[in-house]
Design a protein around this motif. Structure first.
Motif, PDB file in Angstrom:
ATOM      1  N   GLU A  92      50.092  48.713  46.935  1.00 36.24           N
ATOM      2  CA  GLU A  92      48.871  48.140  46.351  1.00 36.24           C
ATOM      3  C   GLU A  92      49.227  47.009  45.388  1.00 36.24           C
ATOM      4  OE1 GLU A  92      45.957  48.900  47.393  1.00 36.24           O
ATOM      5  OE2 GLU A  92      46.653  50.541  48.660  1.00 36.24           O
ATOM      6  N   ALA A  93      50.356  47.184  44.674  1.00 35.50           N
ATOM      7  CA  ALA A  93      50.789  46.128  43.758  1.00 35.50           C
ATOM      8  C   ALA A  93      51.049  44.826  44.512  1.00 35.50           C
ATOM      9  CB  ALA A  93      52.052  46.572  43.020  1.00 35.50           C
ATOM     10  N   SER A  94      51.656  44.946  45.696  1.00 35.46           N
ATOM     11  CA  SER A  94      51.983  43.762  46.498  1.00 35.46           C
ATOM     12  C   SER A  94      50.747  43.126  47.125  1.00 35.46           C
ATOM     13  CB  SER A  94      52.971  44.138  47.607  1.00 35.46           C
ATOM     14  OG  SER A  94      54.187  44.593  47.045  1.00 35.46           O
ATOM     15  N   HIS A  95      49.629  43.825  47.072  1.00 39.15           N
ATOM     16  CA  HIS A  95      48.387  43.308  47.673  1.00 39.15           C
ATOM     17  C   HIS A  95      47.317  43.075  46.606  1.00 39.15           C
ATOM     18  CE1 HIS A  95      49.426  43.616  51.984  1.00 39.15           C
ATOM     19  NE2 HIS A  95      50.225  44.587  51.571  1.00 39.15           N
ATOM     20  N   GLY A  96      47.762  42.647  45.438  1.00 42.64           N
ATOM     21  CA  GLY A  96      46.788  42.215  44.432  1.00 42.64           C
ATOM     22  C   GLY A  96      46.839  42.923  43.105  1.00 42.64           C
ATOM     23  N   ASP A  97      47.314  44.185  43.092  1.00 43.18           N
ATOM     24  CA  ASP A  97      47.281  44.925  41.832  1.00 43.18           C
ATOM     25  C   ASP A  97      48.300  44.423  40.809  1.00 43.18           C
ATOM     26  OD1 ASP A  97      45.234  46.401  42.763  1.00 43.18           O
ATOM     27  OD2 ASP A  97      46.303  48.320  42.881  1.00 43.18           O
ATOM     28  N   LEU A  98      49.235  43.584  41.228  1.00 39.69           N
ATOM     29  CA  LEU A  98      50.158  42.993  40.263  1.00 39.69           C
ATOM     30  C   LEU A  98      49.412  42.103  39.272  1.00 39.69           C
ATOM     31  CD1 LEU A  98      53.369  42.059  42.297  1.00 39.69           C
ATOM     32  CD2 LEU A  98      53.213  43.566  40.318  1.00 39.69           C
ATOM     33  N   GLY A  99      48.217  41.695  39.651  1.00 40.10           N
ATOM     34  CA  GLY A  99      47.407  40.879  38.751  1.00 40.10           C
ATOM     35  C   GLY A  99      47.001  41.616  37.484  1.00 40.10           C
ATOM     36  N   MET A 100      47.114  42.956  37.496  1.00 37.00           N
ATOM     37  CA  MET A 100      46.779  43.733  36.306  1.00 37.00           C
ATOM     38  C   MET A 100      47.930  43.789  35.320  1.00 37.00           C
ATOM     39  SD  MET A 100      44.644  46.978  37.853  1.00 37.00           S
ATOM     40  CE  MET A 100      45.985  47.569  38.872  1.00 37.00           C
ATOM     41  N   VAL A 101      49.120  43.390  35.754  1.00 35.35           N
ATOM     42  CA  VAL A 101      50.312  43.506  34.921  1.00 35.35           C
ATOM     43  C   VAL A 101      50.523  42.207  34.156  1.00 35.35           C
ATOM     44  CG1 VAL A 101      52.776  43.985  34.894  1.00 35.35           C
ATOM     45  CG2 VAL A 101      51.311  45.076  36.610  1.00 35.35           C
ATOM     46  N   THR A 102      50.686  42.317  32.831  1.00 36.72           N
ATOM     47  CA  THR A 102      50.886  41.140  31.990  1.00 36.72           C
ATOM     48  C   THR A 102      52.259  41.193  31.326  1.00 36.72           C
ATOM     49  OG1 THR A 102      50.083  42.042  29.889  1.00 36.72           O
ATOM     50  CG2 THR A 102      48.418  41.304  31.475  1.00 36.72           C
ATOM     51  N   SER A 103      52.623  40.104  30.667  1.00 33.31           N
ATOM     52  CA  SER A 103      53.922  40.037  29.994  1.00 33.31           C
ATOM     53  C   SER A 103      53.975  40.945  28.768  1.00 33.31           C
ATOM     54  CB  SER A 103      54.216  38.589  29.568  1.00 33.31           C
ATOM     55  OG  SER A 103      53.194  38.096  28.717  1.00 33.31           O
TER      56      SER A 103
END
Length: 336
Positions: A95-106
């Motif tokens: 799921e991270a590879s299909h958009g959920d990485l957008g929830m992760v910030t620096s």
């Protein structure tokens, strides 16, 4: 762990018992190996310190991820952290590879679990972390793995024997991952000074929520509290005890402080024809058992059971009676 034969078993039942015994032995050996490395290996112990520092100093959340059994353990780690004051959630690598990485910030910290350290599905998350300066904590058994070498804090677990006879099903290894996750969660809890009252905020329901209620939340207050001043007649005390229904009456001095109590037991001990003509001063017990309102309800229950009483008066910082708590109030709320 030796098998203790306490009865007669069929060959099939004996095989089951021996299997369970081997599994338990393997898990105990694994945890012992983990504890031994923590005590003997300074670099290993330091990795825990670094991980807790990274998470504690970042303003963002903890994002946990893993595949297969590591993923299931990761979900539990995220849930434990979230319930103990560390904002955390689980993201599946796919799921991270299909958009959920957008929830992760620096501002966030990634906790990535992989026993081999080479789990392909975690690659995109690791690359994203490097590109956007996201801190990475890894839990793996391979210090030379791609995951460990690209982590800000790599917790490298000892290689242990799986309970699975084929050495394939993650069993002991999953337990070690879970133990590390719990250790991190509790260290963060203590670092933040997370209190029982804070815990209650995240666990309002069920038996745990009941255990975390405060005595003052279950106590009777105001006119419901059976109180009389010093010098009152015992006849009035009996009326108060009957009217309020607690089987006890508190006796207060001129300043409102609780000076004593009269219970059903005191009535029986002083029973005579003149009892109702006496003053409460002559009958009351002078050392009442009291609690403060901010005491946990579970602690109040423990106190009642230890002292073999069913009622406790609540007093404020000045010793003034401000409530009364009956064991039935605790039982109704689910406190045990």
């Amino acid at each position: 762990m030796g098998l203790r034969q306490v009865d007669t078993y069929s060959p099939q039942q004996t095989a089951v018992l021996e299997s369970v015994s081997r599994t338990m032995s393997a898990t105990v050996d694994g945890v012992n190996a983990l504890a031994a490395r923590f005590q003997a290996d300074k670099a290993f112990a330091r990795s825990f310190v670094d991980a807790v520092s990274l998470i504690g100093e970042r303003r963002g959340r903890v994002v946990v991820s893993g595949v297969g059994k590591s993923g299931h353990i990761g979900r539990k780690i995220a849930a434990t952290m979230a319930s103990t004051g560390t904002s955390a959630y689980f993201v599946h690598p796919t799921e991270a590879s299909h958009g959920d990485l957008g929830m992760v910030t620096s501002d966030d910290v990634l906790i990535l679990l992989s026993w081999s350290g080479e789990t392909v599905e975690l690659g995109p998350m690791l690359a994203y972390a490097k590109r956007f300066n996201v801190a990475v904590v890894s839990i793996t058994s391979n210090a030379e793995s791609l995951l460990a070498r690209n982590s800000d804090a790599a917790i490298t677990l000892p290689k242990v024997q799986e309970a699975c006879p084929h050495g394939l099903a993650p069993t002991t290894s999953a337990l070690l991952q879970l133990a590390v996750g719990d250790a991190l969660a509790i260290a963060l809890l203590e670092r933040r000074g997370f209190s029982a009252q804070d815990f209650k905020t995240f666990h309002p329901g069920g038996k745990l929520g009941a255990q975390l209620l405060l005595a003052q939340e279950l106590a009777h207050v105001g006119e419901a509290v059976p109180l009389l001043p010093l010098g009152s007649k015992m006849g009035d005390a009996v009326i108060q005890m009957s009217a309020k229904g607690f089987g006890v009456v508190g006796i207060c001095d001129a300043e409102g402080k609780l000076a004593g109590v009269i219970t059903d037991g005191d009535l029986r001990r002083h029973m005579s024809k003149e009892l109702l003509l006496q003053t409460v001063d002559a009958v009351m017990s002078h050392h009442p058992r009291v609690i403060r309102g901010n005491l946990l309800a579970s602690a109040a229950m423990e106190m009642m059971q230890a002292q073999k009483v069913t009622v406790l008066f609540l007093v404020d910082e000045n010793g003034t009676a401000c409530g009364i708590l009956h064991i039935h109030d605790l039982l109704r709320a689910g406190v045990i």
